[in-house]
Design a protein around this motif. Structure first.
Motif, PDB file in Angstrom:
ATOM      1  N   LYS A  88     -22.090   5.698  41.847  1.00 45.65           N
ATOM      2  CA  LYS A  88     -22.319   4.394  42.467  1.00 45.65           C
ATOM      3  C   LYS A  88     -23.636   3.805  41.969  1.00 45.65           C
ATOM      4  O   LYS A  88     -24.588   4.545  41.682  1.00 45.65           O
ATOM      5  CB  LYS A  88     -22.349   4.524  43.987  1.00 45.65           C
ATOM      6  N   GLU A  91     -18.956   2.751  38.102  1.00 50.98           N
ATOM      7  CA  GLU A  91     -18.420   3.637  39.135  1.00 50.98           C
ATOM      8  C   GLU A  91     -16.969   4.012  38.831  1.00 50.98           C
ATOM      9  O   GLU A  91     -16.553   5.170  39.011  1.00 50.98           O
ATOM     10  CB  GLU A  91     -18.513   2.969  40.504  1.00 50.98           C
ATOM     11  N   GLU A  92     -16.198   3.067  38.348  1.00 50.38           N
ATOM     12  CA  GLU A  92     -14.802   3.332  37.996  1.00 50.38           C
ATOM     13  C   GLU A  92     -14.695   4.391  36.896  1.00 50.38           C
ATOM     14  O   GLU A  92     -13.842   5.279  36.941  1.00 50.38           O
ATOM     15  CB  GLU A  92     -14.143   2.037  37.527  1.00 50.38           C
ATOM     16  N   PRO A  94     -19.643  -1.974  39.282  1.00 52.13           N
ATOM     17  CA  PRO A  94     -18.300  -1.496  39.633  1.00 52.13           C
ATOM     18  C   PRO A  94     -17.592  -0.798  38.476  1.00 52.13           C
ATOM     19  O   PRO A  94     -16.882   0.191  38.686  1.00 52.13           O
ATOM     20  CB  PRO A  94     -17.575  -2.783  40.028  1.00 52.13           C
TER      21      PRO A  94
END
Length: 484
Positions: free
Chosen positions: A77, A71-72, A68
């Motif tokens: 992804k 991806e941020e 996560p």
């Protein structure tokens, strides 16, 4: 998770985006490897990379934290494919042979690397390391991991990413008890100390069992074959054994050293809890955390869990409640050269359709900045592997004895012994696993080893003596092959 600090550089890079496949400029010298990877990866925003990870607790790292966060930061992804460790090698090879390119980044047990690299399944990482200036940070990985778990030949195929090393855990309250110390000295003629040799271990273990029964046994180990195989590899070398004759490639595990090691291992079960021959990782952990045993040897998580670190996390609800927090000491196993048992390196699949993005992800994962956060995750089972991990003030303050714990892991990283790594290593390991089962079944140690050596010789002949000799001699030249 609450224990993870938000990275200070997120704000500086979050607004930077490189359009499409825009050219990437070399990094400024002040940028960290993590920052470099993030900036370069933003050109791949919207893509998905797939990484193979061991199923279970290990996978909580990319599922809950690093995936996560990546991806941020980048817009990429991360799809995590969880695979049991016993199936990982096969799954990686199947994907390579099919040419499907289903995987982009890989977790590879270092002893598999020669087979995977020689087959062509792993992408050489040297060009990427040079392009993105990662060389200096690779040098801060603890030398034993860096020198034994990164290259095949002269090429980099993986970044050492998990400091798996065996540690001896012992009950300080027992070893410091004045009455026990007095009685041991009266019987043994020397002070009671944490064993530094296997002869001392046998003497102390038997004494403590005789003294403390029925409540406490002197020691216990995991004894199921997959675990005991690593313990044999370590102890055999510590006591002077060599796996092969380097000239003929004839197996030499059936030497007098091998017979002594197997005989001693079986005899030691006599002062361990009943049924210890069936103990796996969890059974041995439960015996130690409940206070049933005074000494054990295992991977680093035992030390954290014995202190209660992170065991209130839901994912660790299966870990028995520790009754010995604050009472545990840490030391290297007898002989002072612990096995770097299993572990993981991060690699890129040669059939990946997203090689550059996959590489940037593993550089970021492995970097000083991010790896420090990952090894402190209570649930993810990544163990310290960089010099900075062992000296981190933040980590040293996680529980009262954490500084001593990390110092011991650092000692192990300097003196550790790498797993045997050959062509088709698992075939040789399977013989060792069967050997352990026969030992607990009561067969004669010499006969067991003679049969195992004959099986090893047959495997070598089938692979090709000259090919395996070259692989073995390359491995044997590494710093972690045999005690120096």
């Amino acid at each position: 998770m609450s224990l993870i600090k938000k990275m200070s550089w997120v704000g500086a890079v979050a607004g930077v985006a490189l359009a499409g496949a825009a050219a990437w400029s070399p990094p400024a010298s002040a940028e960290s490897a993590a920052e470099v990877a993030v900036k370069a990866a933003q050109q791949y925003k919207g893509q998905t990379i797939t990484i193979v990870w061991e199923a279970g607790l290990q996978a909580l790292d990319p599922l809950n934290f690093s995936g996560p966060k990546w991806e941020e930061l980048t817009g990429i992804k991360v799809k995590v494919v969880e695979v049991p460790i016993a199936e990982m090698f096969t799954k990686i090879m199947q994907d390579y042979r099919s040419g499907a390119g289903a995987y982009d980044a890989l977790n590879v047990v270092p002893s598999w690397m020669p087979d995977l690299a020689n087959a062509g399944a792993l992408e050489p990482l040297d060009p990427y390391v040079e392009k993105y200036g990662y060389g200096p940070e690779l040098q801060t990985i603890a030398p034993t991991y860096r020198d034994n778990q990164m290259k095949v030949g002269d090429k980099i195929f993986g970044f050492p990413d998990d400091g798996d090393v065996f540690v001896m855990y012992y009950r300080k309250d027992i070893f410091e008890d004045p009455k026990i110390k007095e009685e041991f000295k009266a019987k043994a003629g020397r002070d009671l100390t944490v064993p530094k040799t296997w002869a001392e271990f046998d003497e102390v273990g038997q004494f403590l069992t005789d003294k403390l029964q029925p409540k406490v046994y002197g020691a216990s180990f995991f004894r199921q074959p997959p675990y005991t195989m690593f313990m044999f590899e370590e102890r055999f070398r510590v006591e002077g054994g060599k796996f092969f004759d380097a000239d003929t490639m004839k197996a030499t595990i059936n030497s007098d050293v091998g017979v002594k090691v197997l005989t001693d291992m079986r005899n030691e079960n006599k002062f361990m809890p009943p049924g210890v021959e069936q103990f796996g990782f969890v059974e041995n952990l439960a015996a130690f955390l409940s206070g049933q045993t005074a000494m054990t040897i295992s991977w680093p998580p035992y030390g954290r869990w014995a202190a209660g670190y992170g065991t209130d996390e839901k994912a660790l609800s299966w870990v028995p409640k520790s009754t010995i927090a604050g009472k545990v000491g840490y030391a290297l196993p007898p002989g002072g050269h612990p096995q770097l048992a299993a572990g993981f390196s991060l690699s890129v699949s040669s059939t990946s359709k997203n090689k550059e993005a996959a590489y940037l992800f593993i550089q970021w994962l492995n970097s000083e900045d991010i790896s420090m956060q990952r090894v402190m995750l209570p649930t993810a089972l990544r163990d310290p592997f960089r010099d900075s991990h062992f000296t981190s003030t933040e980590y040293q303050n996680k529980w009262p004895e954490a500084k001593e714990y990390l110092a011991t892991l650092g000692e192990g990283a300097k003196a550790g012994l790498a797993d045997l790594s050959l062509l088709q290593t698992d075939k040789y390991e399977e013989v060792l696993r069967q050997m352990v089962g026969k030992l607990w079944g009561g067969e004669d140690p010499k006969a067991i080893l003679d049969a195992a050596a004959a099986e090893w010789d047959a495997i070598t002949d089938k692979i090709g003596v000259d090919k395996q000799k070259a692989a073995y001699n390359t491995w044997a030249a590494n710093s972690g092959a045999y005690p120096k």
